[in-house]
Structures are given as C-alpha cells and as structure tokens.
Design an enzyme around this catalytic site. Structure first.
Site, PDB file in Angstrom:
ATOM      1  N   GLU A 195      -7.629   4.760   7.234  1.00 16.73           N
ATOM      2  CA  GLU A 195      -7.479   5.962   6.726  1.00 16.73           C
ATOM      3  C   GLU A 195      -8.562   6.621   5.888  1.00 16.73           C
ATOM      4  OE1 GLU A 195      -3.268   5.637   5.148  1.00 16.73           O
ATOM      5  OE2 GLU A 195      -2.744   5.074   6.934  1.00 16.73           O
ATOM      6  N   LYS A 233       0.157   4.278  -0.413  1.00 17.07           N
ATOM      7  CA  LYS A 233      -0.607   5.313   0.070  1.00 17.07           C
ATOM      8  C   LYS A 233      -0.335   6.535  -1.139  1.00 17.07           C
ATOM      9  CE  LYS A 233      -0.131   3.413   4.775  1.00 17.07           C
ATOM     10  NZ  LYS A 233      -0.326   3.692   6.028  1.00 17.07           N
ATOM     11  N   ASN A 271       0.928  -1.143  -0.031  1.00 15.39           N
ATOM     12  CA  ASN A 271       0.041  -0.045   0.070  1.00 15.39           C
ATOM     13  C   ASN A 271       0.804   1.133   0.013  1.00 15.39           C
ATOM     14  OD1 ASN A 271      -1.830   1.817   0.166  1.00 15.39           O
ATOM     15  ND2 ASN A 271      -2.489   1.386   2.489  1.00 15.39           N
TER      16      ASN A 271
END
Ligand code: PEP
Length: 234
Positions: free
Chosen positions: A91, A13, A11
């Site tokens: 998130e 992000k 990930n």
C-alpha cells in the site's frame, strides 16, 4: 528442523486499535515461544509501547530530521520503544510511490537505528498472470539480499484484502525461492495476504513459512487469537 521462532504481525493499517487490545488477556501480547508484534498507526505507537506490547511502525523515513511534512523518522520510532518497522508494504508502494531504492534505504536505516525491518515484497495480479513472479521478487530483493537481521514478508498484492490466496504449497515454494536469494538463510519469511483462522494452519504447517503478517483478521481480536494459537501449536 530449522530453529526460526514463529512471528505473527498485526497490521492495523489506518484503523484504531481494536477494542480490548490492552486487556490482560489480549491476544496482541508477545509470548515466550512466539513473537507477536502489532503495527498501529503512527499516532498510536507510544500508547501501545507504554502498555508493553511489542510494536512496529508501518513506515519510517531514513533521514533523521528535516523538511518532510507528515513523515516520521526511524530514530523517533525507536525512541518511543518500537522494535520493528514495515518497509515497502504494497500500500506504501502503491499510494506513496515508494521505489525499491527508497525501500532499501529504509531497511538499512532501520537496522542502523536498532529496529528490525520487516520488508514486504510481492507480485501483483498482472505480474503473476504473465509468469513474472520470481523476476519481480528478485528485483525487489536485489539491493538488500545481503542484509542480515531483517524479516521478509511475502505478500502477493492480489491476495491482500481480497480473500484470495495462493495455495499453501505454492506459497511454500515461493518462500523457498526467496530464501535461495538471501545471504542469511535463517531469515524469517512470513506469508501475508488474506490469512485468517480458517487457512492459517495450512500456511503455518509449511516448512518455509515462519509466520504471518495479518491485516483484516488482525482487527478482530478473537479471530486473531485463533491465528496466534495455531502459530503457537505449529
Ligand atoms: C496486509 O495488509 O499486510 C495484509 C496481509 O492484509 P490482509 O490480511 O487484510 O490481506
């Protein structure tokens, strides 16, 4: 021994793809005995699928089109060659106020579009302290516990990006609890939260842990390579 292929997700992000991500010896390519899937920013999805990585989006919206400024549809994600999509990363739950109801719609929509949803669930620090972990996980899974074809990532919120983790046996026990709630007992359940090359072997040796979703450590190619190597050997 259950026959669940190991899965390691990267990930990235809101970060650029790490240097060397597309080199021929890059650790981000999938292999025959292990699924390695990268989750780049939306803008980098096509770049990664064009280089033949296995790619997932970090978020997808269930509607096919419309007045949803800034969002991307599951259909579009599939159309650029992605195979996976994260649903309900903590998130997104925190910064975009995604509810369990919205997230379950994403899971269903992803499957309808031919994507594999990777549903992220996990308790926060207060919930853990209050002894509410199982209740929280059960609630987060409630609407999708009958769904077949998804992957689940157990990501305790307090462990994400903090360097703190549950012990591997603790995580294993939580995974067993999650599995007990799922109709499809072969669902792969990943651990996520400060996994790195130093602790990966212990987590991945647990019988209920089918892989990892890696954030920070996935941005460092050599660190990530070590995690993939551990997963291949476990
Ligand atoms: C994540 O964001 O899914 C994650 C597991 O992050 P980190 O590995 O940095 O804790």
């Amino acid at each position: 021994m259950p026959n669940r292929k190991k899965f390691i997700g990267a990930n990235w992000k809101m970060n650029a793809a790490p240097v060397g991500w597309d080199a021929s010896d890059s650790p981000y390519f999938s292999m025959s005995n292990i699924d390695v899937v990268v989750f780049p920013t939306s803008i980098d999805l096509r770049m990664c699928t064009q280089k033949k990585l296995s790619v997932g989006a970090q978020y997808g919206r269930p509607e096919t089109a419309g007045a949803f400024t800034g969002d991307i549809a599951m259909q579009e994600i599939r159309a650029v060659g992605c195979t996976h999509v994260l649903c309900g990363h903590s998130e997104r739950r925190q910064h975009h106020e995604e509810s369990d109801e919205m997230i379950s719609k994403q899971v269903i929509s992803a499957l309808q579009c031919g994507l594999i949803p990777l549903l992220c669930i996990g308790e926060n620090a207060d919930q853990r302290e209050m002894g509410e972990t199982k209740e929280v996980l059960a609630q987060q899974l409630l609407a999708v516990s009958n769904v077949e074809g998804m992957i689940v990532a157990y990501e305790p919120v307090w462990a994400i990006g903090t360097g703190k983790t549950p012990t591997a046996p603790e995580a294993n026990e939580t995974h067993a609890f999650i599995r007990s709630l799922l109709k499809d007992k072969n669902t792969r359940i990943l651990y996520g939260g400060s996994m790195n090359s130093a602790n990966a072997a212990e987590f991945l040796a647990q019988p209920e842990i089918d892989g990892g979703l890696i954030g920070g450590a996935s941005l460092k190619p050599e660190e990530f390579r070590k995690i993939v190597d551990v997963a291949r050997a476990s």
